[in-house]
Design a protein around this motif. Sequence first.
Motif, PDB file in Angstrom:
ATOM      1  N   GLY A  33       0.825  -1.201   0.000  1.00  0.00           N
ATOM      2  CA  GLY A  33       0.000   0.000   0.000  1.00  0.00           C
ATOM      3  C   GLY A  33       0.861   1.253   0.000  1.00  0.00           C
ATOM      4  O   GLY A  33       2.011   1.244  -0.438  1.00  0.00           O
ATOM      5  N   GLU A  34       0.307   2.342   0.520  1.00  0.00           N
ATOM      6  CA  GLU A  34       1.040   3.599   0.542  1.00  0.00           C
ATOM      7  C   GLU A  34       2.076   3.598   1.664  1.00  0.00           C
ATOM      8  O   GLU A  34       1.886   2.995   2.722  1.00  0.00           O
ATOM      9  CB  GLU A  34       0.074   4.771   0.726  1.00  0.00           C
ATOM     10  N   ALA A  35       3.183   4.313   1.422  1.00  0.00           N
ATOM     11  CA  ALA A  35       4.244   4.407   2.425  1.00  0.00           C
ATOM     12  C   ALA A  35       3.809   5.324   3.557  1.00  0.00           C
ATOM     13  O   ALA A  35       2.997   6.232   3.376  1.00  0.00           O
ATOM     14  CB  ALA A  35       5.517   4.924   1.777  1.00  0.00           C
ATOM     15  N   GLY A  36       4.324   5.077   4.742  1.00  0.00           N
ATOM     16  CA  GLY A  36       4.020   5.898   5.902  1.00  0.00           C
ATOM     17  C   GLY A  36       5.151   5.838   6.900  1.00  0.00           C
ATOM     18  O   GLY A  36       6.057   4.984   6.786  1.00  0.00           O
ATOM     19  N   PRO A  37       5.139   6.717   7.905  1.00  0.00           N
ATOM     20  CA  PRO A  37       6.215   6.734   8.912  1.00  0.00           C
ATOM     21  C   PRO A  37       6.363   5.391   9.627  1.00  0.00           C
ATOM     22  O   PRO A  37       7.459   5.005  10.015  1.00  0.00           O
ATOM     23  CB  PRO A  37       5.766   7.841   9.884  1.00  0.00           C
ATOM     24  N   GLY A  38       5.253   4.680   9.820  1.00  0.00           N
ATOM     25  CA  GLY A  38       5.307   3.398  10.526  1.00  0.00           C
ATOM     26  C   GLY A  38       5.388   2.198   9.598  1.00  0.00           C
ATOM     27  O   GLY A  38       5.167   1.069  10.024  1.00  0.00           O
ATOM     28  N   GLY A  39       5.671   2.445   8.342  1.00  0.00           N
ATOM     29  CA  GLY A  39       5.730   1.356   7.370  1.00  0.00           C
ATOM     30  C   GLY A  39       4.628   1.484   6.332  1.00  0.00           C
ATOM     31  O   GLY A  39       3.706   2.294   6.465  1.00  0.00           O
ATOM     32  N   SER A  40       4.714   0.681   5.309  1.00  0.00           N
ATOM     33  CA  SER A  40       3.730   0.742   4.220  1.00  0.00           C
ATOM     34  C   SER A  40       2.441   0.019   4.597  1.00  0.00           C
ATOM     35  O   SER A  40       2.461  -0.972   5.327  1.00  0.00           O
ATOM     36  CB  SER A  40       4.309   0.132   2.942  1.00  0.00           C
TER      37      SER A  40
END
Length: 323
Positions: A203-210
């Motif tokens: 999925g989309e990338a984020g600070p806590g992981g994708s």
Amino acid sequence: MADPYDILGVGRDATEQEIKSAYRKLAKQLHPDRNKDNPKAAEKFSDITKAYDMLSDKTQRGRYDRGEIDLEGNPTNPFGGMGGGGGFGGGRRGGPGAGYSEGFRGAGGEEVDLGDLFEGLFGGGRAGPMGGGGPRSGMGGGFGRSAPPPRKGADIAYRLRVPFVDAARLIEQRITLQDGKTIDLKLPAGVESGTQMRLRGKGEAGPGGSGDALVTIEIDRHPHFERDGDRVRLDLPITLSEALRGGKVRVPTVDGPVMLTIKPGTSGGTTMRLAGKGFSRKGGGRGDQLVTIQIVLPDDIAPLEKALEGWTDGANPRADLGA
């Protein structure tokens, strides 16, 4: 966006039977097996299948007629609900697609939690005496509040259309993700329309992981085969002489044609079984294909009438019906 009524060549007031007849006529003309040298026929076959799927479903047809969704089943106003949405992967060559992720997004595409924003500004706690911040102390971080763990990126929804035969045989499907990368997806045993597969970290990338990719399977209809649980049903037309004298006839299956023995004197409506030619089962093995005999008279029945002149069948096949 193409109109399903135009694709099938029917009016908006067409009945279910008229829609079905139009689809079957076009499917016979455009089926890929009959147009192996014409790649455009496969595209048109996919278009008429989508149109038939839309118009044969009363709920979907009603939503389309009201302008709520398009031919692909997507909302015509995708931002109306501010919720999750669906993207589309292709079949074996799927195209990119991305869903609308849950939550509110800032200009940079990052997910914003408005509650955390206001709590960070005003301390996140109840006011103490004289408007103070209560017993908590410290500077920043909401007056002593520990920072929340970093969030994972949003999930992305895809919808993958799978040809009927591929679903029965569990043939891998290629799907293109939002980032342009393609993967070969293994279909699970017992797959059916509505089956959802989760691809971790796609999925989309984020600070806590994708986040994850959520792929919902849609199995296309077939012009000849019909699914019945883990079984495949087929109406097989044979000639009157084949029914009278018997013999071997070629029968299509999801695995390719096989020879089927017709006994002499076989009646129309007789159902025969081909073991292991159906869909895979979750517990292992495959279902069967059920072949129902349909006797077809010749277009020119004059020779038949002449051969049967003076003969009358005295049997009463409707005796059990009380007629």
